[in-house]
Design an enzyme around this catalytic site. Structure first.
Site, PDB file in Angstrom:
ATOM      1  N   ASP A 100       1.092  -0.859   0.253  1.00  0.00           N
ATOM      2  CA  ASP A 100       0.252  -0.580   0.216  1.00  0.00           C
ATOM      3  C   ASP A 100       1.420   1.291   0.036  1.00  0.00           C
ATOM      4  O   ASP A 100       2.391   1.644   0.951  1.00  0.00           O
ATOM      5  CB  ASP A 100      -1.205  -0.073   1.459  1.00  0.00           C
ATOM      6  CG  ASP A 100      -1.762   0.660   1.199  1.00  0.00           C
ATOM      7  OD1 ASP A 100      -2.252   2.707   0.955  1.00  0.00           O
ATOM      8  OD2 ASP A 100      -2.964   0.261   1.439  1.00  0.00           O
ATOM      9  N   CYS A 140     -12.091 -14.268 -15.253  1.00  0.00           N
ATOM     10  CA  CYS A 140     -11.854 -14.036 -13.606  1.00  0.00           C
ATOM     11  C   CYS A 140     -12.498 -12.302 -14.099  1.00  0.00           C
ATOM     12  O   CYS A 140     -13.781 -12.197 -14.349  1.00  0.00           O
ATOM     13  CB  CYS A 140     -10.094 -13.156 -14.809  1.00  0.00           C
ATOM     14  SG  CYS A 140     -10.721 -12.654 -16.842  1.00  0.00           S
ATOM     15  N   LYS A 190       1.162   3.619   5.565  1.00  0.00           N
ATOM     16  CA  LYS A 190       0.118   2.171   6.611  1.00  0.00           C
ATOM     17  C   LYS A 190       0.888   1.397   6.601  1.00  0.00           C
ATOM     18  O   LYS A 190       0.190   0.212   7.170  1.00  0.00           O
ATOM     19  CB  LYS A 190      -1.036   2.250   5.333  1.00  0.00           C
ATOM     20  CG  LYS A 190      -2.656   3.413   5.182  1.00  0.00           C
ATOM     21  CD  LYS A 190      -3.435   2.878   4.565  1.00  0.00           C
ATOM     22  CE  LYS A 190      -4.593   3.943   4.878  1.00  0.00           C
ATOM     23  NZ  LYS A 190      -5.924   3.697   3.750  1.00  0.00           N
ATOM     24  N   ASN A 223      -9.653   0.197  -6.597  1.00  0.00           N
ATOM     25  CA  ASN A 223      -9.582   1.227  -7.939  1.00  0.00           C
ATOM     26  C   ASN A 223      -9.638   0.573  -9.510  1.00  0.00           C
ATOM     27  O   ASN A 223      -8.752  -0.867  -8.964  1.00  0.00           O
ATOM     28  CB  ASN A 223      -8.580   1.997  -8.185  1.00  0.00           C
ATOM     29  CG  ASN A 223      -7.005   1.859  -7.866  1.00  0.00           C
ATOM     30  OD1 ASN A 223      -7.385   1.567  -8.579  1.00  0.00           O
ATOM     31  ND2 ASN A 223      -6.260   1.202  -6.788  1.00  0.00           N
ATOM     32  N   ARG A 272     -12.919   2.255   9.877  1.00  0.00           N
ATOM     33  CA  ARG A 272     -12.985   1.135   9.666  1.00  0.00           C
ATOM     34  C   ARG A 272     -12.070   0.540   9.595  1.00  0.00           C
ATOM     35  O   ARG A 272     -11.715  -1.552   9.280  1.00  0.00           O
ATOM     36  CB  ARG A 272     -13.359   1.013   8.057  1.00  0.00           C
ATOM     37  CG  ARG A 272     -13.067   2.231   7.164  1.00  0.00           C
ATOM     38  CD  ARG A 272     -14.070   2.433   6.005  1.00  0.00           C
ATOM     39  NE  ARG A 272     -12.796   2.857   5.189  1.00  0.00           N
ATOM     40  CZ  ARG A 272     -12.411   4.284   4.730  1.00  0.00           C
ATOM     41  NH1 ARG A 272     -13.216   4.951   6.448  1.00  0.00           N
ATOM     42  NH2 ARG A 272     -12.493   4.890   4.609  1.00  0.00           N
ATOM     43  N   CYS A 299     -13.032 -12.478 -23.686  1.00  0.00           N
ATOM     44  CA  CYS A 299     -12.275 -12.147 -22.470  1.00  0.00           C
ATOM     45  C   CYS A 299     -10.472 -11.414 -23.441  1.00  0.00           C
ATOM     46  O   CYS A 299      -9.864 -12.866 -23.471  1.00  0.00           O
ATOM     47  CB  CYS A 299     -11.768 -12.600 -21.728  1.00  0.00           C
ATOM     48  SG  CYS A 299     -10.533 -11.725 -20.352  1.00  0.00           S
ATOM     49  N   CYS A 316      -8.439 -14.285 -19.707  1.00  0.00           N
ATOM     50  CA  CYS A 316      -8.236 -15.217 -19.863  1.00  0.00           C
ATOM     51  C   CYS A 316      -8.637 -15.773 -20.676  1.00  0.00           C
ATOM     52  O   CYS A 316      -8.741 -17.841 -20.905  1.00  0.00           O
ATOM     53  CB  CYS A 316      -8.758 -15.911 -18.188  1.00  0.00           C
ATOM     54  SG  CYS A 316     -11.273 -15.236 -18.562  1.00  0.00           S
ATOM     55  N   LEU A 348       1.454  -1.224  -6.749  1.00  0.00           N
ATOM     56  CA  LEU A 348       2.235  -2.405  -7.634  1.00  0.00           C
ATOM     57  C   LEU A 348       1.860  -2.260  -9.076  1.00  0.00           C
ATOM     58  O   LEU A 348       0.553  -2.506  -9.229  1.00  0.00           O
ATOM     59  CB  LEU A 348       2.240  -3.899  -6.899  1.00  0.00           C
ATOM     60  CG  LEU A 348       2.100  -4.111  -5.776  1.00  0.00           C
ATOM     61  CD1 LEU A 348       2.302  -5.249  -4.886  1.00  0.00           C
ATOM     62  CD2 LEU A 348       4.288  -3.707  -5.286  1.00  0.00           C
ATOM     63  N   CYS A 390     -14.834   5.264  -0.681  1.00  0.00           N
ATOM     64  CA  CYS A 390     -16.287   5.164   0.153  1.00  0.00           C
ATOM     65  C   CYS A 390     -16.015   6.689   0.804  1.00  0.00           C
ATOM     66  O   CYS A 390     -17.657   6.996   1.548  1.00  0.00           O
ATOM     67  CB  CYS A 390     -15.008   5.093   1.094  1.00  0.00           C
ATOM     68  SG  CYS A 390     -14.883   2.565   1.039  1.00  0.00           S
TER      69      CYS A 390
END
Length: 251
Positions: free
Chosen positions: A62, A172, A86, A131, A73, A243, A246, A110, A186
């Site tokens: 993160d 997938c 974090k 996201n 939360r 797709c 996959c 990442l 949120c």
């Protein structure tokens, strides 16, 4: 490590009482390596339960810092840690909870190349991000490296959970959301901590069942929960023949 120490037998005594558990199963957890991507409301709860259960090596990814609005939360953090990364705050808290674990903090968002390099080292990936770009990159990397993926999401009163092994023809994330755009955050749509916690607990439970190879992990099934009305539903994911992830190598 070939057997549990007396301290480990005491620490994990409650779960060792389960008929599906024994010392070899606990050692399986201690030798497991899990990548948790996103340490918000989902990831902070998931990480705490996996650390408590004795998953031996947690990689925590993160790039965000703790903010005051996270605290209702994101239960790994306290007011004193506002402004900290974090991953650093989570590592300190998790190692205080279970000092024998290995915790690797990754203070970064990442990319696909990052994920492709990391995934051969891990047994399982938990997507706790918020996201579309990250979710689709994680989905693609797990497909290419054939690493099981358990993804959770929560927004407003709605929660979702999906476990994937897309190389087995189950479909997938790209199949489920071919034109997916980011949903409101949120802070835009609102959220209650217990709803996030419900999804995170289910995510952690599926992760432990997969690592232990016990019970039904529900791979290829989407679980949806409406927290306002107390309703839930489940559907089987179908592979999209178009797709680009996959289905590309199957055509």
């Amino acid at each position: 490590m070939s057997e549990l120490t007396p301290a480990q037998q005491l620490r994990y005594s409650a779960q060792l009482l389960l008929p599906e558990m024994d010392e070899s199963q606990q050692l399986r957890l201690l030798h497991s390596k899990v990548l948790i991507i996103g340490l918000g409301g989902l990831g902070s709860v998931v990480a705490s339960y996996l650390a408590g259960a004795g998953v031996g090596h947690l990689l925590l990814a993160d790039d965000d810092r703790v903010s005051l609005s996270n605290l209702p939360r994101q239960l790994l953090y306290s007011t004193a840690e506002v402004g900290q990364l974090k991953v650093d705050a989570a590592k300190a808290r998790l190692q205080a909870q279970n000092p024998e674990l290995v915790i690797t903090p990754l203070a970064a968002r990442l990319s696909l190349p990052d994920l492709l390099a990391l995934l051969p080292e891990v047994n399982l990936v938990l997507d706790c991000t918020d996201n579309a770009g990250s979710r689709l990159a994680i989905n693609q990397a797990c497909y290419l490296r054939q690493i099981p993926l358990i993804s959770g999401a929560a927004s407003g009163w709605q929660g979702q959970l999906l476990a994937l092994q897309p190389w087995l023809g189950q479909g997938c994330y790209q199949c489920l959301y071919p034109d997916w755009q980011d949903s409101p955050s949120c802070l835009q749509s609102g959220i209650l901590g217990p709803l996030v916690g419900m999804v995170a607990c289910q995510q952690a439970l599926l992760a432990l069942k997969h690592l232990l190879q016990i019970g039904d992990v529900s791979f290829g099934r989407l679980h949806c929960f409406d927290g306002l009305h107390g309703q839930s539903s489940q559907l089987k994911l179908q592979q999209d023949p178009a797709c680009p992830i996959c289905a590309a190598s199957d055509s």
